[in-house]
Design a protein around this motif. Structure first.
Motif, PDB file in Angstrom:
ATOM      1  N   LEU A 119     -20.604   5.279  -8.327  1.00 17.53           N
ATOM      2  CA  LEU A 119     -21.198   6.342  -7.526  1.00 17.53           C
ATOM      3  C   LEU A 119     -20.155   7.407  -7.195  1.00 17.53           C
ATOM      4  O   LEU A 119     -20.432   8.608  -7.225  1.00 17.53           O
TER       5      LEU A 119
ATOM      6  N   TRP B 139     -30.593   9.861 -12.689  1.00 18.71           N
ATOM      7  CA  TRP B 139     -30.695  10.051 -11.240  1.00 18.71           C
ATOM      8  C   TRP B 139     -31.416   8.878 -10.593  1.00 18.71           C
ATOM      9  O   TRP B 139     -31.048   8.427  -9.499  1.00 18.71           O
ATOM     10  N   VAL B 140     -32.457   8.368 -11.267  1.00 13.05           N
ATOM     11  CA  VAL B 140     -33.173   7.200 -10.740  1.00 13.05           C
ATOM     12  C   VAL B 140     -32.223   6.004 -10.652  1.00 13.05           C
ATOM     13  O   VAL B 140     -32.203   5.276  -9.654  1.00 13.05           O
TER      14      VAL B 140
ATOM     15  N   GLY C 196     -29.930   6.470  -7.759  1.00  7.93           N
ATOM     16  CA  GLY C 196     -30.626   6.210  -6.497  1.00  7.93           C
ATOM     17  C   GLY C 196     -30.793   4.726  -6.230  1.00  7.93           C
ATOM     18  O   GLY C 196     -30.576   4.259  -5.100  1.00  7.93           O
TER      19      GLY C 196
ATOM     20  N   VAL D 167     -27.506   3.320  -5.102  1.00  3.62           N
ATOM     21  CA  VAL D 167     -27.206   3.610  -3.694  1.00  3.62           C
ATOM     22  C   VAL D 167     -27.904   2.592  -2.794  1.00  3.62           C
ATOM     23  O   VAL D 167     -27.308   2.048  -1.859  1.00  3.62           O
ATOM     24  N   VAL D 168     -29.168   2.324  -3.088  1.00  2.00           N
ATOM     25  CA  VAL D 168     -29.911   1.330  -2.307  1.00  2.00           C
ATOM     26  C   VAL D 168     -29.239  -0.036  -2.399  1.00  2.00           C
ATOM     27  O   VAL D 168     -29.071  -0.743  -1.397  1.00  2.00           O
TER      28      VAL D 168
END
Length: 320
Positions: free
Chosen positions: A119, A138-139, A142, A145-146
């Protein structure tokens, strides 16, 4: 005379770079097992020998490839030496924190650091180098990140080891990217380890004189331990050479996304081999990371197929 066979299409630079990155991260994922085999050597001794034998390995490789002239040319460039000195500092921080973590029962936290690292790498690629990501990438980011948030919450405190590893190696990757067009992988690693050699020598002398951390164990624990210690040279140099070479061939964002392989392997070593505690929350985060990897893999295959279709269309100058 038989008809000459049609030449196989050359593998793209990007494909070579991805393979190099995967091998490098796979080797890094197994590194905790090497450090465990070096017991009773403490972390600072391990790092010092990594530097010493890493430089020896690089010197041998330069002699075999006859690339002394290229390396001397780079050493004569002040800017290159300063940039590589910065890279050396960053990789020293990364090595020291990582070895301390994996030899003191914090391999899972080290793995979390390398989950966060892609990241950081991707953020540097987008913000500093203005790189662009595809929607599926991008998915994946994301989802990552979660996953990092879930794992960090499950850990129950600020993961300082993880953050130190993530930012030191992310910045190291950016520095290597900046000089990738000028400095080849072998010369770059040679210069980095040469910068660090005085620090390693001082550390070994201090450990030997004071006995701190068990002193210097090299040659005192049997021939097997000695051989393993010497092997820290190629074990250190080979993945870094592959990483440096990959950084010159692929985008920083792609390089960041391939880094998930190393923490996956480190996490498995920490849980299955070193028996570190693993909560349900951490396993949930681990599952989200795998979902991100599935998304990324599917997107990579789709992009590769589209690229092959575009390259495969015959031009007017080519036979149909």
């Amino acid at each position: 005379m038989s008809e000459p066979s049609r030449a196989r299409p050359a593998r793209s630079e990007a494909s070579v770079g991805v393979v190099q990155a995967v091998v490098a991260y796979g080797l890094w994922g197994l590194m905790p097992l090497l450090f465990a085999a070096m017991a009773p050597a403490a972390a600072f001794e391990i790092v010092a020998w990594r530097i010493v034998f890493g430089l020896v390995f690089c010197a041998v490789a330069i002699a075999v490839t006859r690339s002394w002239l290229r390396t001397r040319t780079l050493v004569a460039q002040r800017r290159v030496m300063l940039v590589m000195g910065l890279a050396a500092v960053l990789i020293l921080v990364n090595w020291t924190v990582y070895v301390l973590a994996t030899t003191t029962g914090h391999t899972v936290e080290a793995a979390l650091g390398y989950f966060i690292n892609p990241l950081v790498t991707i953020a540097l690629g987008v913000v500093v180098l203005r790189e662009r990501l595809r929607p599926a990438q991008w998915v994946a980011v994301g989802l990552s990140v979660v996953a990092v948030v879930v794992i960090a919450v499950g850990y129950g405190r600020m993961p300082w080891i993880s953050l130190a590893l993530a930012f030191s190696f992310g910045l190291y990757g950016l520095v290597k990217k900046r000089v990738g067009g000028t400095v080849d992988a072998l010369s770059g690693l040679t210069i980095e380890t040469a910068w660090l050699l005085p620090i390693a020598v001082v550390a070994l002398v201090v450990l030997g004189v004071t006995g701190l951390g068990g002193g210097v164990t090299f040659t005192t624990e049997g021939w097997g331990h000695t051989v393993i210690t010497v092997l820290t040279g190629p074990a250190t140099a080979v993945p870094l050479l592959l990483f440096a070479s990959s950084a010159r061939r692929v985008s920083l964002s792609t390089l960041g996304l391939t880094q998930y392989l190393a923490p996956v392997m480190q996490l498995l070593v920490g849980v299955l081999v070193q028996h570190e505690e693993m909560s349900a929350g951490r396993w949930f985060g681990f599952g989200i990371v795998w979902l991100a990897l599935v998304v990324l893999t599917a997107d990579s295959f789709a992009a590769a197929r589209a690229s092959r279709r575009g390259a495969g269309a015959p031009t007017p100058a080519e036979p149909a």
